[in-house]
Design an enzyme around this catalytic site. Structure first.
Site, short mmCIF file in Angstrom:
data_model
loop_
_atom_site.label_atom_id
_atom_site.label_comp_id
_atom_site.label_asym_id
_atom_site.label_seq_id
_atom_site.Cartn_x
_atom_site.Cartn_y
_atom_site.Cartn_z
CG ASP A 1 -5.94 -34.50 10.98
OD1 ASP A 1 -6.07 -34.67 12.20
OD2 ASP A 1 -6.57 -33.64 10.34
CD GLU B 1 -3.04 -31.54 10.50
OE1 GLU B 1 -2.58 -32.69 10.66
OE2 GLU B 1 -3.81 -31.24 9.57
CE1 TYR C 1 -4.35 -0.28 -0.52
CE2 TYR C 1 -4.08 -2.15 0.93
CZ TYR C 1 -4.83 -1.45 0.01
OH TYR C 1 -6.06 -1.90 -0.37
#
Lengths: 420, 420
Positions: free
Chosen positions: B301, B249, B163
């Site tokens: 997982d 996780e 910006y």
């Protein structure tokens, strides 16, 4: 800065302490700004004491809200329910739950409260009907699991709950929906059920509170801040010498303010959910507002989603309207970035973004919402946004230097009491 | 539990302290597990001292990596570069940057280091060519902005940087790409440039560290934990009596362990990025590993993405390979949930999920990756996953009770030293 020869040419990016940054010259000494904030804090504290409730409005018969209950109370409520169900079966009345309807037809915006609440429609969920036998079984199982959670006083996520009986629930949306039903049946908030949402908010600044027994001083949390705890019932002992709460939509703006320790210059508590408000941050903000009785000033992007985020904090999301009294923070002020700021602060054209068709539609839809309509200043700003078809992010202020937000824009806003 | 009449029928969801939960009976006293962990910690500390570098492998000429530099060094590097560019222009050689190539053709996996690094290919970016004049201008502008940041020693996000000059950069992908180029040109990490990523990680447990001058005790951070700071250069003074780091996780598992204060039973530091690893969490994990010389055990997982996340922590992501030495944590052990655990721990069939076509493809692709191939145990597990076409989330363990993870599964894993 006395030696004028040392003055560099105006450079909006130099981020220096010279007076070339737009509107910097308007800033008065901090003591002036602080005394104005002290007045705001005092008036907020005075007005906070007379918070309206459904019963004040004599609506408690026709409307339904839930309240925070301690685990022991939830446990008793489940046990009483089980006894009444057993009685019903033994007396030949059969086994069924009476479940408050959470559909939008049963929702009502109450302007006096500035919240969405549930009306009094309920439905019967009998075990003896083929169409409801599964849902009745799921409801019973969820009640059983919640009873265990309250007994052990541990907290789990909705996902954990789902995995305890995948065979029965089949799909997480089914256990989630019944969980909301159970909240309404027992008349307590979802957090009272010890089922919590993943937290993503952070807080920093002039706040001391206890998280699960540990005392946390948020002025000593560095730049990272303190992660907002997922379980509001273990949060307590809030103390603060802040004059206001600064609610920030985005992470980047939060980081700027935390690094610059903005809260030391203007005593405040800075909180962000890093985008879309999560339940934990909403509960935490409300608790701060209620216990500390501080004004809440919001810094969001100048686009329809900024205002939408403000509205979720302020008057709730539709799918959890039964819990609106506990999740919403009344009387949030829209500090910035407001559509009128774009011209007022001369945000360069290239830092403004054109609104998409979807943006414009969202903006127009918001104009129809009760919570916007009741605030003429917001309507005016939103009309301006939709008309100009321009939006801007908080970061657009970086075009005047990285610290323009913390050193010029916000102090000036506070000085001018420029909130709606 | 002496009174057998009080024993309830086996109920996997009862979450009680009875011995009915699978494998609970295998657990030895905590002291036995702790002494095994002490051995692990000691051997990790011993092996950590001989960390290989590119120069040990005599690859420093052919390969390129970046290193952490203090702001003053970055400032000097930019000033030297500016002087050499001016000299080049004055001597008639023109104005151009020599930019290391970050393309995949210029990337190399070094098995000895277990990391992806850049090879030595560079390209010339001259100002006097129509095709590169814009990029050369952007590079100069970014160098200018970084110089300012280092001078003031403040931190901003990539979005802030964009910006400051939207007209020139046009699109954030352009300023982001040049920012990575500038890291490579100056030979320093992106965090040395004082440009930081939004943080989303949290840490809790046996760790004390300083964040921007504030001392943080992570055993006193309640359930929410401490938000990991975005700027690693303001993190220091790490102290710990932990025996290992537990890398988690997902948020929900993190929450379970934090609420149960798992770190008090087994002294450890628990850290999570709540999903995909962000740069701040990767830097923080590496710093902990390097300073505390603790083993890192990962709980992810049992699906291809779990292993992929492990690999990002372990050997880096491809688009930041130039920074791999500073972002990666070597020697992470895969604790669970591993595909073989599904049968070993009798995870109920309804808590396992079928792998999608995309899952299976990702799994097969991972089998081709060097970082998987070098660990025969991982190959075996991944082959089992792809063959069985089944995956499972950490939360699947909730089917044995909400606290099965913290009270049975993890202690048993630690006791059996069951990591790969």
């Amino acid at each position: 800065m006395a030696d004028k020869r040392k003055r560099r040419r105006p450079d909006p990016d130099s981020d220096s302490d010279s007076d070339t940054r737009p509107f910097k010259h308007l800033l008065k000494p901090d003591t002036t700004i602080l005394s104005s904030l002290t007045t705001l804090a005092a008036s907020t504290a005075a007005s906070s004491s007379k918070t309206l409730t459904l019963s004040d409005l004599r609506l408690s018969a026709a409307c339904r809200e839930v309240s925070d209950l301690p685990p022991s109370a939830v446990q008793s409520a489940i046990e009483s329910l089980a006894v009444s169900l057993a009685r019903s079966i033994l007396s030949g009345q059969g086994f069924s739950f009476t479940v408050p309807s959470r559909s939008s037809a049963n929702q009502l915006y109450v302007p006096e409260l500035d919240r969405i609440v549930l009306k009094d429609k309920t439905s019967i969920r009998p075990y003896s009907s083929v169409s409801t036998v599964r849902k009745t079984t799921i409801t019973t199982r969820i009640l059983h699991l919640i009873h265990q959670l309250c007994l052990k006083n541990i907290h789990v996520t909705k996902r954990d709950l789902f995995y305890t009986d995948v065979k029965l629930f089949q799909d997480q949306t089914q256990s989630d929906a019944v969980l909301d039903d159970v909240s309404c049946i027992l008349g307590c908030t979802r957090s009272s059920l010890n089922v919590v949402a993943a937290e993503k908010g952070v807080v920093v600044g002039r706040l001391i509170f206890s998280d699960n027994g540990d005392m946390i001083d948020c002025t000593k949390m560095g730049m990272g801040g303190k992660a907002i705890p997922p379980n509001i019932d273990r949060v307590g002992d809030m103390k603060s010498d802040a004059l206001f709460i600064l609610l920030v939509e985005k992470d980047a703006a939060y980081m700027r303010l935390a690094e610059d320790r903005f809260y030391n210059r203007f005593p405040c508590i800075i909180v962000t959910a890093k985008g879309q408000p999560d339940v934990a941050t909403r509960l935490f903000l409300r608790k701060m507002k209620m216990e500390l009785k501080l004004p809440v000033l919001a810094l969001v992007d100048s686009d329809p989603y900024g205002l939408k985020i403000l509205s979720v904090y302020g008057c709730g999301s539709k799918n959890m309207s039964y819990d609106s009294a506990n999740l919403t923070t009344p009387d949030i002020k829209w500090l910035g970035i407001r559509p009128s700021d774009l011209d007022k602060y001369k945000i360069p054209e290239q830092c403004r973004l054109p609104m998409t068709e979807q943006d414009i539609k969202t903006g127009k839809d918001l104009l129809e919402e009760d919570f916007v309509k009741k605030n003429p200043g917001w309507v005016e700003e939103l009309n301006l946004m939709v008309k100009s078809k321009q939006k801007a992010e908080i970061q657009a202020l970086s075009s005047f230097g990285f610290q323009y937000l913390s050193e010029v824009y916000l102090p000036l806003k506070l000085q001018q009491r420029d909130w709606l």
